[in-house]
Enzyme design. Structure first.
Site, PDB file in Angstrom:
ATOM      1  N   SER A  35      66.275 -22.221  93.512  1.00  0.00           N
ATOM      2  CA  SER A  35      65.612 -21.690  92.326  1.00  0.00           C
ATOM      3  C   SER A  35      66.003 -22.537  91.125  1.00  0.00           C
ATOM      4  CB  SER A  35      66.038 -20.230  92.095  1.00  0.00           C
ATOM      5  OG  SER A  35      67.414 -20.183  91.741  1.00  0.00           O
TER       6      SER A  35
ATOM      7  N   ASP B 286      62.110 -23.506  94.543  1.00  0.00           N
ATOM      8  CA  ASP B 286      61.595 -22.140  94.666  1.00  0.00           C
ATOM      9  C   ASP B 286      61.156 -21.619  93.298  1.00  0.00           C
ATOM     10  OD1 ASP B 286      61.008 -19.702  95.887  1.00  0.00           O
ATOM     11  OD2 ASP B 286      63.052 -18.948  95.676  1.00  0.00           O
TER      12      ASP B 286
END
Length: 287
Positions: free
Chosen positions: A49, A84
């Site tokens: 992320s 992500d």
């Protein structure tokens, strides 16, 4: 072996199983996932992320660590290093850093802008031999500052994005990040079925894999889901194992405070969680 996610997901779609994306947060997370994938002869996707990328000091650091670890551990199964829920700017940073796959989350834009930005990023990713994931309809809950209301995607909008040449598509079908509440209505298989019919061979992605019952996971795979994301469950298992180690006073015995010993139970717990998910997803032995 670092590769784009395209081939592994196309094989998963054709073989009616799913490849797990397991988010990494540090060296222990990465090592645990890579070793488990190698042990089970399973393809795997390492998710990063934007928040985790920043925590690990930047995408170049992450890419260098993963590439070196992949080589040093002698990993032979296919591994994709994937951004992500990436922003437009984040995607370009990961292209530059040497990731092998990116996700552009344009779900918060109007569909026309989502299409325009996704189209541009598809060209940039494919030019660099990378796979790209797009999103339509937000995933509920919050993950690293990315907040979604969890609305179901419009199948026609999904087709519009799929037609741009993306390699995989994340579509909101009632799934959420984090722990699922007791009153969760479940996945909308009607929506998933409609999306599958319009997007054909496109591998579909299920975010929020933590806490979804096994029967729902299997039905989602039957309806075209070829990539399932897991993050919270690994975090919970790591925290639980670490807590038990400290509460048992193991950190006070000998050199139990050594980080390599302190973090070992949590690392083993991640391995167990990843193994359980790979077996459920059907990717074991599919490398």
């Amino acid at each position: 072996m670092l590769v784009s996610a395209k081939e592994m997901l196309d094989k998963a779609k054709a073989g009616h199983y799913a490849v797990g994306q397991f988010n990494i947060n540090n060296l222990e997370w990465t090592k645990a996932i890579l070793l488990t994938a190698q042990e089970l002869n399973s393809p795997v996707i390492l998710g990063v992320s934007e928040g985790a990328g920043k925590y690990m000091t930047g995408y170049k650091t992450v890419a260098a660590m993963v590439k070196a670890m992949d080589e040093e551990l002698g990993i032979t199964v296919p591994v994709a290093l994937h951004l992500d829920h990436g922003s437009y700017e984040g995607c370009y940073k990961c292209i530059e850093a040497g990731f092998t796959s990116i996700m552009f989350d344009g779900s918060h834009y109007a569909i026309d802008e989502n299409v325009a930005k996704t189209k541009e990023l598809v060209e940039a990713a494919h030019k660099n031999g990378m796979s790209i994931e797009a999103e339509v309809g937000s995933i509920g809950g919050e993950e690293d500052g990315v907040v979604g209301m969890g609305e179901c995607a419009d199948p026609n909008e999904c087709k519009a994005i799929a037609d741009l040449g993306v390699d995989m598509l994340a579509a909101g079908i009632g799934n959420i990040h984090g722990k699922y509440p007791a009153n969760w209505a479940g996945l909308s298989f009607e929506t998933l079925d409609s999306i599958q019919k319009l997007t054909g061979a496109m591998p579909l992605v299920l975010h929020g894999g933590t806490g979804i019952p096994a029967d729902m996971i299997k039905k989602a795979i039957d309806l075209g889901v070829s990539k399932i994301n897991v993050n919270t469950e690994c975090q919970l298992s790591f925290a639980d194992a670490t807590r038990k180690y400290i509460e048992a006073g193991k950190d006070l015995e000998g050199k139990g405070f050594d980080p390599r010993k302190l973090l070992a139970p949590g690392t083993e717990a991640i391995k167990a969680t990843v193994k359980e998910k790979m077996e459920l997803f059907g990717s074991v032995g599919k490398a």
